[in-house]
Design a protein around this motif. Structure first.
Motif, PDB file in Angstrom:
ATOM      1  N   LEU A   1      73.733  66.113  26.780  1.00  0.00           N
ATOM      2  CA  LEU A   1      73.063  66.472  25.536  1.00  0.00           C
ATOM      3  C   LEU A   1      72.572  67.918  25.508  1.00  0.00           C
ATOM      4  N   LEU A   2      72.319  68.490  26.678  1.00  0.00           N
ATOM      5  CA  LEU A   2      71.788  69.850  26.767  1.00  0.00           C
ATOM      6  C   LEU A   2      72.613  70.681  27.737  1.00  0.00           C
ATOM      7  N   ASN A   3      72.911  71.912  27.335  1.00  0.00           N
ATOM      8  CA  ASN A   3      73.493  72.888  28.253  1.00  0.00           C
ATOM      9  C   ASN A   3      72.361  73.664  28.892  1.00  0.00           C
TER      10      ASN A   3
ATOM     11  N   ARG B   1      68.353  80.736  32.172  1.00  0.00           N
ATOM     12  CA  ARG B   1      67.564  81.444  31.167  1.00  0.00           C
ATOM     13  C   ARG B   1      67.300  80.648  29.900  1.00  0.00           C
ATOM     14  N   SER B   2      68.120  79.654  29.615  1.00  0.00           N
ATOM     15  CA  SER B   2      67.930  78.953  28.354  1.00  0.00           C
ATOM     16  C   SER B   2      68.439  77.524  28.431  1.00  0.00           C
ATOM     17  N   VAL B   3      68.009  76.742  27.460  1.00  0.00           N
ATOM     18  CA  VAL B   3      68.465  75.368  27.291  1.00  0.00           C
ATOM     19  C   VAL B   3      68.841  75.210  25.830  1.00  0.00           C
ATOM     20  N   ALA B   4      70.056  74.731  25.573  1.00  0.00           N
ATOM     21  CA  ALA B   4      70.516  74.573  24.193  1.00  0.00           C
ATOM     22  C   ALA B   4      71.285  73.268  24.067  1.00  0.00           C
ATOM     23  N   PRO B   5      71.198  72.607  22.900  1.00  0.00           N
ATOM     24  CA  PRO B   5      71.924  71.347  22.714  1.00  0.00           C
ATOM     25  C   PRO B   5      73.431  71.553  22.752  1.00  0.00           C
ATOM     26  N   THR B   6      74.133  70.598  23.346  1.00  0.00           N
ATOM     27  CA  THR B   6      75.580  70.544  23.214  1.00  0.00           C
ATOM     28  C   THR B   6      75.908  70.093  21.796  1.00  0.00           C
ATOM     29  N   GLU B   7      77.189  70.014  21.477  1.00  0.00           N
ATOM     30  CA  GLU B   7      77.552  69.523  20.135  1.00  0.00           C
ATOM     31  C   GLU B   7      77.031  68.104  19.932  1.00  0.00           C
TER      32      GLU B   7
ATOM     33  N   LEU C   1      72.781  64.483  17.681  1.00  0.00           N
ATOM     34  CA  LEU C   1      71.722  63.507  17.952  1.00  0.00           C
ATOM     35  C   LEU C   1      70.379  64.025  17.443  1.00  0.00           C
ATOM     36  N   LEU C   2      70.100  65.321  17.674  1.00  0.00           N
ATOM     37  CA  LEU C   2      68.846  65.914  17.217  1.00  0.00           C
ATOM     38  C   LEU C   2      68.737  65.834  15.705  1.00  0.00           C
ATOM     39  N   GLU C   3      69.841  66.096  15.025  1.00  0.00           N
ATOM     40  CA  GLU C   3      69.857  66.063  13.566  1.00  0.00           C
ATOM     41  C   GLU C   3      69.482  64.680  13.043  1.00  0.00           C
TER      42      GLU C   3
END
Length: 302
Positions: A49-51, A55-61, A66-68
């Motif tokens: 779910l997260l890349n 330095r950072s954490v961002a949602p995968t596709e 899922l967040l939406e």
């Protein structure tokens, strides 16, 4: 599938904040606890779910999708649970506000103590910062901002004084030494104490009289971070370092004591007061509803 609501909430907190540490700060959890919750959720779903990078954490596709879907769903859950609070004798829970430092200093002191006395089961957490913040992403229930910085699609309720002024002042010793400005443009020949926002921007000094508006970019020996170091700027002005422009209410004690002398007072510009703002939704959390009602009653009685 037996998914845990807490794990879903942990994922949302991290994804919104863009990191485990910031997510922990916003949600009141620990970074390690959030990390374990997200790992557990990914394991049960069988998808990343997260890349994560150093330095950072961002949602995968998949995480973004899922967040939406989760954001309105969790909001509905919170609203449903809060309906139960209406059956309590008194509102209870935590109210988290994000406010500028000026509001923490000039607006909230007359509100916080009587509010907490009226609602002893509510815990109030105030985060004071002057950067532009998405209150929901920061895990806050509401914020205080001025007109030009209100977020769209938010409900805004007046809080605090409805008219404020910027005051310009300096120590009498400085003015005796350098002279007293007669026009705002005279400030270009003076030592002025400036403020810089977290974004790096420095706002121009603006003055107005009889319909004439004058904007200048003065210079001087001292620049401070707006909010965090404003008291340092005031202390420097009192010590005779230079001329300062700030909320009149902030400078008022020093103006009344004579430590600072008004400069260009006929040119002092007025502006509208701040607003309490929060997301428009059918059911407000009990603590926020109590605060909104308290502020409204206090204003109507003033």
């Amino acid at each position: 599938m037996g998914l845990d609501l807490g794990d879903l909430s942990a994922f949302v907190a991290v994804a919104r904040a863009g990191g485990f540490r910031d997510g922990a700060r916003a949600s009141g959890s620990s970074a390690s606890g959030l990390s374990e919750a997200v790992r557990r959720l990914e394991s049960r779903l069988g998808v990343r779910l997260l890349n994560r990078t150093t330095r950072s954490v961002a949602p995968t596709e998949a995480g973004a999708r899922l967040l939406e879907q989760l954001t309105p769903a969790l909001g509905a859950v919170e609203a449903a649970l809060d309906v139960v609070n209406s059956f309590r004798d008194r509102p209870a829970g935590t109210l988290k506000l994000n406010v500028p430092v000026s509001a923490a200093r000039l607006v909230l002191p007359g509100i916080v103590s009587p509010f907490l006395a009226a609602y002893p089961d509510i815990r109030l957490e105030v985060i004071a910062e002057d950067g532009f913040v998405d209150v929901l992403a920061a895990g806050c229930d509401a914020g205080i901002r001025y007109d030009e910085r209100l977020e769209q699609d938010m409900i805004a309720v007046p809080i605090g004084p409805r008219v404020q002024r910027y005051a310009t002042a300096a120590a009498p010793s400085y003015l005796d030494r350098r002279g007293r400005p007669a026009h705002p443009r005279d400030l270009l020949d003076h030592a002025c104490i400036r403020g810089r926002f977290a974004s790096g921007a420095m706002t121009a000094w603006e003055f107005e009289r009889a319909g004439e508006v004058v904007r200048i970019e003065p210079s001087g020996p001292l620049t401070v971070r707006v909010g965090a170091a404003t008291d340092l700027a005031v202390a420097a002005a009192v010590a005779g370092t230079g001329i300062i422009t700030l909320f009149e209410d902030w400078l008022r004690p020093h103006l009344d004591s004579g430590a600072l002398e008004p400069v260009l007072e006929p040119w002092w510009q007025t502006f509208s007061g701040p607003f309490l703002y929060y997301p428009g939704r059918r059911y407000l959390p009990g603590p926020l509803r109590a605060f909104v009602d308290f502020v409204s009653v206090q204003r109507s009685g003033s």
